[in-house]
Design a protein around this motif. Sequence first.
Motif, PDB file in Angstrom:
ATOM      1  N   GLU A 110       7.503 -10.741  10.085  1.00 18.81           N
ATOM      2  CA  GLU A 110       7.990 -10.537   8.718  1.00 18.81           C
ATOM      3  C   GLU A 110       6.936  -9.804   7.891  1.00 18.81           C
ATOM      4  N   TYR A 111       6.132  -8.990   8.571  1.00 22.26           N
ATOM      5  CA  TYR A 111       5.037  -8.282   7.911  1.00 22.26           C
ATOM      6  C   TYR A 111       5.598  -7.250   6.942  1.00 22.26           C
ATOM      7  N   CYS A 112       5.304  -7.426   5.676  1.00 20.05           N
ATOM      8  CA  CYS A 112       5.878  -6.547   4.651  1.00 20.05           C
ATOM      9  C   CYS A 112       4.916  -6.463   3.467  1.00 20.05           C
ATOM     10  N   SER A 126      13.328  -8.092  12.296  1.00 17.36           N
ATOM     11  CA  SER A 126      12.571  -7.111  13.068  1.00 17.36           C
ATOM     12  C   SER A 126      13.259  -6.841  14.400  1.00 17.36           C
ATOM     13  N   ARG A 140       7.059   0.517  11.633  1.00 13.97           N
ATOM     14  CA  ARG A 140       7.116   1.194  10.337  1.00 13.97           C
ATOM     15  C   ARG A 140       7.727   2.583  10.471  1.00 13.97           C
ATOM     16  N   SER A 198      12.201  -4.707   8.667  1.00 12.30           N
ATOM     17  CA  SER A 198      13.181  -3.618   8.658  1.00 12.30           C
ATOM     18  C   SER A 198      12.631  -2.461   9.481  1.00 12.30           C
ATOM     19  N   ASN A 222       5.767  -5.443  -0.474  1.00 12.62           N
ATOM     20  CA  ASN A 222       7.229  -5.356  -0.543  1.00 12.62           C
ATOM     21  C   ASN A 222       7.761  -3.945  -0.272  1.00 12.62           C
ATOM     22  N   GLN A 223       7.223  -3.320   0.759  1.00 13.45           N
ATOM     23  CA  GLN A 223       7.621  -1.958   1.097  1.00 13.45           C
ATOM     24  C   GLN A 223       8.764  -1.915   2.107  1.00 13.45           C
ATOM     25  N   CYS A 224       9.476  -3.024   2.295  1.00 17.59           N
ATOM     26  CA  CYS A 224      10.518  -3.058   3.302  1.00 17.59           C
ATOM     27  C   CYS A 224      11.637  -3.991   2.859  1.00 17.59           C
ATOM     28  N   ASN A 225      12.641  -4.120   3.712  1.00 21.27           N
ATOM     29  CA  ASN A 225      13.777  -4.993   3.439  1.00 21.27           C
ATOM     30  C   ASN A 225      13.657  -6.231   4.325  1.00 21.27           C
ATOM     31  N   LYS A 226      13.245  -7.341   3.737  1.00 19.55           N
ATOM     32  CA  LYS A 226      13.031  -8.551   4.522  1.00 19.55           C
ATOM     33  C   LYS A 226      14.331  -9.184   5.008  1.00 19.55           C
ATOM     34  N   TRP A 277       7.185  -4.949  11.369  1.00 20.13           N
ATOM     35  CA  TRP A 277       7.948  -4.842  10.136  1.00 20.13           C
ATOM     36  C   TRP A 277       9.338  -5.428  10.333  1.00 20.13           C
TER      37      TRP A 277
END
Length: 393
Positions: free
Chosen positions: A302-304, A315, A242, A273, A307-311, A271
Amino acid sequence: MGAYFGVSTIFVFCLLGFSANAELFTIGAPSGSDITQALLKAFTSACQSPTASRVVIPKGEFKLGEIELRGPCKAPIEITMKGTVKADGNTNHGKEKWVVFGNINGFKLNGGGVFDGEGNAAWRVNNCHKTFECKKLPISIRFDFLVNAEVRDISSIDAKNFHMNVLGAKNMTMDNIKITAPEDSPNTDGIHLGRSDGVKILNSVISTGDDCISVGDGMKNLHVEKVVCGPGHGISVGSLGRYGHEQDVTGIKVINCTLQETDNGLRIKTWPSAACSTTASDIHFEDIILKNVNNPILIDQEYCPWNQCNKKKASTIKLANISFKKIRGTSGNKDAVKLLCSRGYPCQSVEIGDINIKYSGADGPATFQCSNVSPKLLGTQSPKACSAPVTKA
C-alpha cells in the motif's frame, strides 16, 4: 595551468588481471583545477588501446564537470582514482547525470578516491520526493551496461540525487564502497539497481537520506553481504509498480548486514494503483542485526507517499517465495513486523524464521501484523507471529 595527461606504454600490473604491456594514462593537473577535458581525452585514448589500459587520477582535489566515459572499448580499462573530484555546487536542475561509466566489458574503478556531489544547495529546492512534477537533479555516478565490472574502495559524498545508479549490468562486484550524506537529504539513495543480472555489493558502509540500497524493476541475482546501513531508509526492494512496462524482479539475497537508526529496515514496497502487473520473487533476508530500526521488517503493498496514487485499487504486483530469517535486535517503534500484502494478489510462500526484535517504548510491546498473507513460521518469533501453523526448523 590546465590539466594534461601523460602516457607510459609499459606498466606492469598483472595481479589486477591486465597484461604486462598495458598502457598507463595519468592525469596531470594542479589541485583545484578542472580535469573534465583531460579525463575525457585520457579515457578516449585508453578506450582505443588494443591492450588493457589504466587511467590514473592522482591525489589532490579537482573540479569535474558533467562527463560521460563510454565504450565500447577495444580492451579492458581500469580507472584508478586517488584524489577527490567535486561537482558544481549549483542546483543543476534538469540534468540527470554527473559522471557516467558505460558500455564497457572489463571495467574497473578503484583507488580510494572520492566523488563529492556538492549537494547541499540542491537539497533545499528538491521536491521530487513529494510530486511527480519536478525538475530532476543529477545522479552522481551512473554505471550503465557494464559487463564483468569491479568497483572497489570508492567513496561518494553529498550527492544531489542518487549516489550510484546501476543499469543493465552483467557480472558486477561493488566492494568497500562508502556513501555519506545527511539523513535529511532527499532522494539520495545510496545504490539503486535495475535491469541487471549478477551484481554483488560487499563490505560497504552507506549513510544517507533515502534507501541505502534500492532495487528497481528487472533486477536479477543480487547478492548483498556485510553492508552497514544507517542513517537512511533501509534496504528496499521497490518501489515497484509506479511505471508501466516494468520487468520482473527475482533472486535477491541480503545476508549478514547491519541496519542502525534507519527509518525502515528490510522492506518490499509496491504501489497500490500499480501501472503494471509483474512478479517479485525469490527474495531472502538472513542474519541481520537491527539497532533501533523503525519498521524492521516490512512488506508494504500500500506504498503511496504523499498520496500520489489511488489506494482503492489493490496492487497488481505479485510477491512470492520471500523469507526473513535470523533477524535480531531492537526496533525504534512498536511495529516490528508488518506484512501488508495485496488484497488482489495475496503474498505467496512467505517464511519467517527465528525473529527476535525487542522494543522498550511506553506504547509497547512490539507487534507483528499480517494482512492477505499466511506466513510459514520456522523456529521462534518475538514478537509473537500472526496466526499461522508453527513449523519447527
